[in-house]
Scaffold this active site. Structure first.
Site, mmCIF file in Angstrom:
data_model
loop_
_atom_site.group_PDB
_atom_site.id
_atom_site.type_symbol
_atom_site.label_atom_id
_atom_site.label_comp_id
_atom_site.label_asym_id
_atom_site.label_seq_id
_atom_site.Cartn_x
_atom_site.Cartn_y
_atom_site.Cartn_z
ATOM 1 N N ASP A 416 39.776 32.951 87.701
ATOM 2 C CA ASP A 416 40.785 33.004 86.859
ATOM 3 C C ASP A 416 40.075 33.338 85.059
ATOM 4 O O ASP A 416 39.365 32.545 85.487
ATOM 5 C CB ASP A 416 42.014 32.014 86.879
ATOM 6 N N LYS A 587 49.298 50.595 73.630
ATOM 7 C CA LYS A 587 48.721 49.883 72.796
ATOM 8 C C LYS A 587 48.847 48.768 71.597
ATOM 9 O O LYS A 587 48.091 48.342 71.308
ATOM 10 C CB LYS A 587 47.642 49.905 73.248
ATOM 11 N N ARG A 635 39.265 37.972 69.856
ATOM 12 C CA ARG A 635 41.136 39.250 69.763
ATOM 13 C C ARG A 635 41.351 39.573 67.982
ATOM 14 O O ARG A 635 41.416 39.188 67.159
ATOM 15 C CB ARG A 635 41.938 38.929 69.960
ATOM 16 N N ASP A 827 47.398 31.901 91.250
ATOM 17 C CA ASP A 827 46.044 32.202 91.588
ATOM 18 C C ASP A 827 45.590 31.562 93.351
ATOM 19 O O ASP A 827 44.761 31.115 94.420
ATOM 20 C CB ASP A 827 45.277 30.976 90.978
#
Length: 1085
Positions: A416, A587, A635, A827
């Site tokens: 993950d 986006k 980012r 998960d």
């Protein structure tokens, strides 16, 4: 199977791709061989499945109408709202555990042999020699399973007995989580877990919305904004929920956690009120309320909730080593039957030969030693204890003690991202204005510029407008373009970042008491210590925190307005006219605000560089700088603005509202209207935010890659973020190309995109969950084949079920061992589906670590867990398994020689206590001490991870190594028996004494030969066993002639036989070490 390159190929024949891989499997001949080699198990399994399906027919999931606060009006009976992680109940426990044990050929074989001893004509020796070991094995197994089951029961009970407030006509009552029904009105307080899937009706927050944490559901730690149903939020008091007649229509329960369709209807209003319900009106079970108190109506409970539908049931995991040993025991059984038939055949099939055949099978039953399972199970427990006691990986817990060897055989690691590779803590790193760039060390310059620019404005208030307005713009959109000063550009950029977001400041509400007037809000404690920010993205929160650090603070926000505080403490107010939220398609997100003091209308927008590049005015630096920041693992977000006149805005608003009312293609029309604004926007700045990686993620991933483990990252996060982390964590090396799989929706598109991907070599693959689903629907075999050749694969926007599906696919297509590692509730399915599941105890709670086979506290611990403990567990178990088999084969060879010499009589060579002692007291401790052996020091295993590649090939335990042990056993058994027969003179008792003593010595010397690194306990075990044998000779007068044992001839005969049986093997080992040493011995020398 290669893809067809021509377009016509796949158009013509729709079915070819779906049938081929399966057809290949069906071509295998299903004959007698198939039945004997495991077909019987398949047939039994499918019969059991059919029975189970008949017994518990799955109830069809249906859409439902739920009346508020009236569970009794429900037409259907819905499942109980209880969490159940147990494998068995009180009736199925014993049969279930016994089935799990006896489905192994080994155990079933011992059961049959032990039962045969109740038949007088087949009885050989004492009953306890067969039943005691079998009983011991079963007792240990049942006890271990019972302890695990009780723990699971206690954990479930704790969750099911959590108390919640339920609203009834008579007021609030407390109910247990497991007693909640569909239609109940439940009150959930801040930081409380939501017990069932609900529709959000009311909140204590004035703006009618609240935040929830969904980390246990989708793995995203950012908070999600949820909106209450307008009709119920507007009711004056909570009690009015019972005075209205209303119901919720909800679609049937399904897996998708990101969508919901339903309607809210109020019948007693005139006209009737209808509100459509979407995902933002839902509160899914297992999420946590982050702000305020909420009231919801329960629509799904128990097995029908989204979180349970997305969790697969726990399966009993069986290690590859156990399966390999199971195969070897079948081969041994075959050898045993053949040997018995040969014995009977040489006799000439005289008399009751069938009975004799069975007696021989029982006589040779020691070929397959029952102590194999005992030794291996105790070995597994020892490895688990060593892992938990390792000081280098503190806090590690072994929850499934049956598969520690799997850690040494892994080929695929599926991890993950959020909380596993990253800490999910954002840090603002870079602001780029085109001509100038600011990093963490130059932020104070930005601060001084902001202070300066607001000070100028305050000192010269312009024509009657309130102080605190923005600095007068040097350029109007109509006028000629003038190059702005750096100061004003910094100011514009910071202001845009402070305004363009979805962040809400939250204050601890000790200032406001219910019933106080609005004016109380002015006196609210606006101090920085009391303020926290909430948003659905941690990036946005970090950007707003950063603007606060440089002097421009967001102090207040509701659905229609927001307020900023300047460095001098003045408040600037803005009206929010429109918000365009972020979507994974667009986006980008935008906001249109009107500044109260000046009336200026500005459209701000921020988004990913790919989306913004075509929207902003021409520039020559954006693309290059975005690339630079991405390489640093940051980012990036591009921020832009556009000033609007009142006329421009009014025209836009009319068109926008009109498009929002259209029935057909609403989303397309709305997007088209917004895009009319998104032209020639002024580029303000580029921001870079870093999601901090967990400690030592980069060296750990490199270690795993060098060990030959292929790493796949499966995340629910956005494509850009996932790619960014893949680069910064060095999951994808800097020189590697990345192939981003284009979004696809049809078979044709999938075909073309797979062809494009096929032409690329040695590049990492990035694919989204939706595209992956399309690929797997049409080209499952081809996609997996191509993906497995990639050095790294990143799957983004994966649902929990998809993660588990990918693990299962890898297991089916590659037949390699897989490991899944994660830290959130999302998960769990993946962890349970993998051959080996590792959970990290992280910020996202303990759900993953409780469901996993191994639980660790940090990602970096996985390196040592696999390289050191995985290696040792596998190597030790392989050596232990083969040695225990050797111990059984050597005594069976002696029995065969003995029987063949004495006219093929089915009479045991050693009886009663000698056999029990041989399997336990005399040889058990030295053989078991092999669990302390290690071929490579831990430091070496970590320094040279390449050594791990050898383990995945499974060479430590294979038919080749097994045959070598068989040859050793036959050689030694023959020497011991023939030697004793040749050297004995008068009494037959002497044969037993000489051969048995030589056998014990041979076993002890063979252990010494097998050991690679001595441990003091091994030496103790060797001497203890020898001592206990010598001491017991005094009591074994019914088997041995004591007067003969103390003589000199006995000693030299035993020594001579032992020497002949062991010396050649020592010489061979020495020569092999000298001329063909294994890779690890080169390092240790």
């Amino acid at each position: 199977m290669p893809l067809m390159m021509s377009e016509e190929g796949f158009e013509n024949d729709e079915s070819d791709y779906q049938t081929l891989p399966r057809a290949r499997v069906n071509q295998r001949r299903r004959g007698l061989g198939w039945f004997l080699l495991g077909g019987w198990k398949v047939l039994c399994g499918s019969c059991c499945d059919c029975l189970a399906r008949c017994c518990r027919r799955k109830k069809e999931l249906k859409a439902r109408t739920v009346w508020l606060g009236c569970p009794e009006k429900c037409e259907e009976k819905y499942p109980k709202n209880a969490i159940k992680n147990q494998k068995y109940n009180i009736f199925t426990f014993v049969p279930g555990v016994l089935y799990q044990q006896f489905k192994f050929f080994l155990n079933l074989y011992f059961l049959v042999v032990a039962c045969s001893q109740f038949v007088p004509s087949l009885k050989i020796g004492y009953l306890y020699t067969y039943w005691a070991p079998l009983g011991f094995v079963l007792a240990v197994t049942i006890t271990r399973e019972a302890v695990d089951e009780v723990r699971r029961y206690q954990r479930d009970k704790e969750m099911n007995s959590q108390l919640y407030s339920k609203l009834t006509v008579r007021g609030k009552i407390q109910v247990k989580s497991s007693d909640i029904q569909v239609g109940d009105l439940i009150i959930v307080d801040k930081n409380q877990r939501i017990p069932a899937d609900m529709i959000f009706l009311r909140t204590s927050e004035k703006n009618g919305s609240c935040f929830i944490r969904t980390d246990q559901l989708d793995g995203e730690t950012d908070w999600k904004l949820k909106v209450a149903v307008g009709c119920t939020q507007r009711l004056p008091a909570v009690g009015d929920l019972f005075s209205i007649s209303s119901y919720v229509y909800a679609q049937r329960p399904q897996l998708d956690i990101h969508s919901f369709e339903g309607n809210f209807t109020r019948e007693d209003a005139d006209p009737q009120v209808h509100e459509s319900l979407s995902i933002e009106n839902t509160l899914w079970a297992s999420t946590v309320v982050a702000s305020g108190t909420v009231i919801g109506v329960v629509i799904y409970t128990g097995k029908e909730t989204r979180s349970v539908l997305n969790t697969s049931s726990a399966k009993n995991k069986v290690g590859l080593l156990d399966l390999e040993l199971n195969r070897l025991t079948k081969a041994l059984f075959l050898a045993q039957v053949v040997l018995s038939i040969v014995m009977v055949a040489v006799q000439g099939f005289v008399g009751p030969w069938f009975r004799n055949l069975f007696r021989f099978i029982v006589l040779f039953s020691y070929i397959i030693p029952i102590s194999l399972r005992v030794n291996l199970d105790m070995g597994k427990s020892a490895y688990g204890w060593m892992i938990m006691k390792d000081e280098n990986i503190p806090g590690t817990v072994v929850r499934t003690s049956t598969i520690p060897e799997e850690l040494g055989r892994l080929v695929y690691l599926l991890t993950d991202k959020t909380g596993t590779l990253t800490q999910n803590e954002m840090v603002f790193k870079r602001l780029h204005l085109g001509t100038v760039s600011y990093g963490t060390d130059t932020m104070d310059e930005i601060q001084s510029q902001i202070v300066q620019s607001y000070a100028q404005v305050t000192s010269q208030p312009s024509n009657g407008s309130t102080s605190g307005s923005t600095p007068s713009r040097k350029t109007q959109t109509s006028g000629p373009k003038v190059r702005k000063s750096v100061s004003s550009r910094i100011h514009e950029a910071v202001k845009a970042i402070a305004l363009c977001h979805n962040v809400t400041p939250v204050y601890e509400s000790h200032a406001i008491v219910n019933g106080e007037t609005e004016s109380a809000e002015a006196d609210q404690d606006f101090s920085d210590d009391n303020r926290t920010y909430q948003a659905s993205s941690p990036d946005e929160v970090e950007l707003v925190r950063w603007t606060q650090s440089v002097g421009l603070t967001l102090v207040n926000r509701d659905l229609t307005a927001l307020q900023l505080k300047t460095p001098s403490g003045q408040i600037i107010s803005f009206h929010i006219l429109q918000i365009f939220p972020f979507t994974s398609e667009s986006k980008r997100m935008g906001i249109i605000v009107r500044e109260e003091s000046t009336g200026d209308i500005t459209f701000y927008m921020k988004g990913a560089d790919v989306a913004m590049a075509s929207i902003v005015q021409y520039n020559d630096w954006l693309e290059e700088e975005c690339g630079n920041m991405a390489r640093e693992g940051l980012r990036t977000l591009v921020v832009a603005k556009k000033s609007l006149s009142e006329e421009q805005y009014q025209d836009f608003e009319n068109r926008y509202n009109q498009s929002k009312l259209s029935v057909h293609d609403r989303s397309l029309k709305v997007a088209a209207v917004v895009e009319s604004l998104e032209r020639e926007m002024e580029l303000l700045c580029l921001t870079g935010v870093e999601d901090q990686l967990q400690a030592d993620v980069r060296p750990t991933l490199e270690l795993l890659r060098n060990a030959g483990i292929k790493i796949w990252m499966l995340t629910g996060d956005k494509l850009e973020t996932a790619t960014c982390i893949a680069k910064s964590s060095h999951l994808v090396s800097r020189t590697q190309d990345i192939h981003v799989f284009k979004p696809i929706s049809s078979r044709g598109e999938a075909h073309l995109e797979l062809n494009a991907f096929r032409r690329k070599h040695d590049c990492a693959l990035v694919i989204s969950g939706d595209s992956l689903e399309v690929c797997l629907r049409y080209y499952e075999h081809e996609f997996v084949e191509l993906a497995c050749q990639c050095p790294a694969v990143v799957c983004c926007r994966c649902s929990p079920t998809q993660k588990a599906q990918i693990v299962t696919l890898l297991k089916q297509h590659t037949a390699n061992r897989t490991c899944a590692i994660g830290d959130g509730g999302n998960d769990v399915s993946m962890i349970q589906a993998a051959d080996c599941g590792i959970g990290i105890e992280g910020k996202e709670g303990k759900q993953a670590s409780l469901a996993a086979d191994f639980s660790i506290t940090q990602f970096k611990h996985i390196g040592r867990l696999l390289m050191v403990h995985g290696r040792n567990s596998y190597k030790r178990s392989a050596a232990l398994g083969q040695f225990v088999m050797h111990r059984g084969m050597i005594i069976s060879t002696m029995q065969a020689v003995f029987s063949s010499v004495f006219y093929f009589a089915s009479v045991p060579l050693y009886q009663g206590f000698l056999m029990v002692g041989y399997a336990t007291m005399y040889t058990m401790f030295p053989v078991f001490s092999l669990v302390l052996d290690q071929d490579v020091k831990p430091e070496m295993a970590l320094l040279y991870p390449e050594l791990y590649k050898d383990l995945t090939k499974g060479r430590s335990l294979s038919f080749k190594t097994f045959l070598i042990w068989v040859l050793i056993s036959v050689y030694q058994g023959g020497i011991l028996m023939y030697g004793a027969l040749v050297l004995f003179e008068s009494e037959f008792v002497h044969v037993v004494a000489i051969s048995f003593t030589a056998l014990i010595l041979t076993e002890l010397l063979m252990v010494a030969l097998t050991i690679r690194t001595w441990h003091w306990l091994m030496v103790v075990a060797e001497f203890f066993s020898l001592g206990s044998y010598l001491a017991s000779l005094a009591f074994l007068n019914e088997y041995f002639d004591l007067s003969f044992i103390t003589t000199w001839p006995f000693l030299w005969k035993v020594s001579a036989i032992t020497l002949v049986s062991c010396l050649p093997l020592y010489i061979i080992k020495y020569l092999k070490r000298k001329f063909s040493p294994p890779s690890y011995s080169k390092l240790s020398s």
